[in-house]
Design a protein around this motif. Sequence first.
Motif, PDB file in Angstrom:
ATOM      1  N   ASN A 176      -0.007   5.512  -9.214  1.00 22.02           N
ATOM      2  CA  ASN A 176       0.075   5.458  -7.759  1.00 22.02           C
ATOM      3  C   ASN A 176      -0.587   6.712  -7.190  1.00 22.02           C
ATOM      4  N   PRO A 177      -1.653   6.567  -6.399  1.00 22.04           N
ATOM      5  CA  PRO A 177      -2.326   7.759  -5.876  1.00 22.04           C
ATOM      6  C   PRO A 177      -1.433   8.623  -4.993  1.00 22.04           C
ATOM      7  N   HIS A 178      -0.346   8.069  -4.463  1.00 18.48           N
ATOM      8  CA  HIS A 178       0.582   8.872  -3.668  1.00 18.48           C
ATOM      9  C   HIS A 178       1.397   9.812  -4.554  1.00 18.48           C
ATOM     10  N   GLY A 183       0.805  -1.212   0.000  1.00 18.38           N
ATOM     11  CA  GLY A 183       0.000   0.000   0.000  1.00 18.38           C
ATOM     12  C   GLY A 183       0.838   1.261   0.000  1.00 18.38           C
ATOM     13  N   LEU A 184       1.932   1.260   0.764  1.00 16.23           N
ATOM     14  CA  LEU A 184       2.794   2.439   0.841  1.00 16.23           C
ATOM     15  C   LEU A 184       3.532   2.700  -0.467  1.00 16.23           C
ATOM     16  N   LEU A 185       4.007   1.634  -1.089  1.00 11.57           N
ATOM     17  CA  LEU A 185       4.878   1.796  -2.249  1.00 11.57           C
ATOM     18  C   LEU A 185       4.130   1.814  -3.581  1.00 11.57           C
ATOM     19  N   SER A 186       2.944   1.189  -3.642  1.00 11.84           N
ATOM     20  CA  SER A 186       2.202   1.185  -4.903  1.00 11.84           C
ATOM     21  C   SER A 186       0.890   1.956  -4.837  1.00 11.84           C
ATOM     22  N   TYR A 223       4.707   5.066 -14.453  1.00 10.97           N
ATOM     23  CA  TYR A 223       6.174   5.002 -14.416  1.00 10.97           C
ATOM     24  C   TYR A 223       6.735   4.907 -12.995  1.00 10.97           C
ATOM     25  N   PHE A 224       5.845   4.966 -12.002  1.00  8.77           N
ATOM     26  CA  PHE A 224       6.342   4.843 -10.629  1.00  8.77           C
ATOM     27  C   PHE A 224       6.953   3.469 -10.379  1.00  8.77           C
TER      28      PHE A 224
END
Length: 559
Positions: free
Chosen positions: A43-45, A27-30, A52-53
């Motif tokens: 990625n919503p972050h 969840g944190l990374l994707s 490309y994230f």
Amino acid sequence: MALAVVVGAGAGVGSVVFRWCIKTFTGLLSGHSDYSASPGASNPHVPWLGPYFVLLTPVIGGLLYGPLVNRFAKEARGHGAPEVMLAVAQRGGRISPKVAVVKTLASALTIGSGGSVGREGPIVQIGSALGSTLGRVTKATEGRTKLLVACGAAGGIAATFNAPLAGVFFAMELILGTFSAEAFGATVLASVTASIIGRASFGDVAFLNLPAFHVDHLAQYGLFALLGVVAAVVGMGFARILYMVEDACDWLWRGPEWLRPAVGGLALGLVLLALPQMYGVGYPVLEKATEGGYVVGFLLLLLVGKMLATSLTIGIGGSGGVFAPSLFIGAMLGSAYGIGVHDLIPGTAGAVGAYALIGMGATFSGAARAPITAVVILFELTGEYSIILPLMLAIVLATATSRLLSRDTIYTLKLRRRGIDLEGPAPGAAIGAQHVGSVMEPLPSALPATMSLADAADLLSLSGHGALPVVDDTGRYVGVVTAQAVAETLAEQPEGAPALVGQLAAPPAPVTADQPLAQALHTLLSAAGTGVPVLDAEQGKPVGWLSHQSALRAVHVTA
């Protein structure tokens, strides 16, 4: 029994923590609970990066778990199960307690950052480390410590996949390599305890949600059998590619090991950008394939992509299992095969999804050569019993084909590449490295095949051996007759009934003079008598005798 329950509880809690870590890091990374369910999404972050994230997440993950593994527990690198097998076979079940913590974090970071590996290898190593630590704390014997290691492995598999039976058979078939009432009882206790904890946390549902399948035509058994053979080839191919890529990564990398996962993560990121379905374990993609959601060309692309992504993840120093990737590869193979035969013979082939399910089990069995585990775990992972017969048929054929193709499995090949033979001696062992020819005794006098059992009983009682070689009228070696077989036959047959030595003679597993002693000990220990004949490697004639005493004499020879 009490220790088995404690280990099972620890493995159950460990699996809950491990899955929470995977979910959190993913969840944190994707920005998604499972990115493979939404491949290509942003990625919503960091929405401005778009898809490309994925170029960056493996690098970030590598920067986190690379130093962790390199500094605290290097054995946490890779897919885990071989290290546990080695600990049981040659190290008395000793596994550092640090492995449980480091493996949890490293594997969760690897999977969460896009590493295309599975959860079973890490949870096996985590549970086994807990069992080993408890064995040392309670000062258990070496045999009991090994059993506690197996209990940890069984509990980890059971809780993670809601598969208590599969956990038991995985532990006995792959970790212990033996079946006994004590081992079965202890691993069942651990597995049940871990499963209760797992079900309380994750629910009592099948791990994979697949549609119901049925065998509608007898001709399908032939199609399933052929799939089993093909899956074995693919499974062994996966094992070879895995270590070829690892060799390539070893050859290319010249920097510090702690930095290797981050730099290699750039290559993994490119694979994920091209095939985002490879992100993490990939169970949503697997389920969609079994439902017929992909065309043949894309299924084959996913198959090759998974081999490459998993091999690259392990090769750059990632931490994760190869069980889930082998299921994924098998599902893609089975689905493509099913679509192909359905187009050729639509009235006979049946549902495509059935081939996917059978391909999963056959590919895993072809790679790991664990047929009992493959049958049980596929049944428990899916809750689907309707195709158990073709599943068993394909898995057995896959196992047999795999054995013909290679001596090693995907697990033992990793160890053999490091010069470790699980059937051989541990490094520095007093017995094992010698050849049989250097420690064998002279060959005792052979018994003629036409000798009566009464006369043979007299000679066996005076020989000092529990068995003697037997030759026919031409002097050709035909096998060995044991004192036990002669005594049982004399006790059971009616008085005066003719019985000859040749009727009881049977050749044991061959032991040759140029064979390593450690390998021959397995044959000696399973022999009915107190020794076995040593054969000439070229002509197959007896040239000596190997007994327990002659094996122990090797200690004095080396000293």
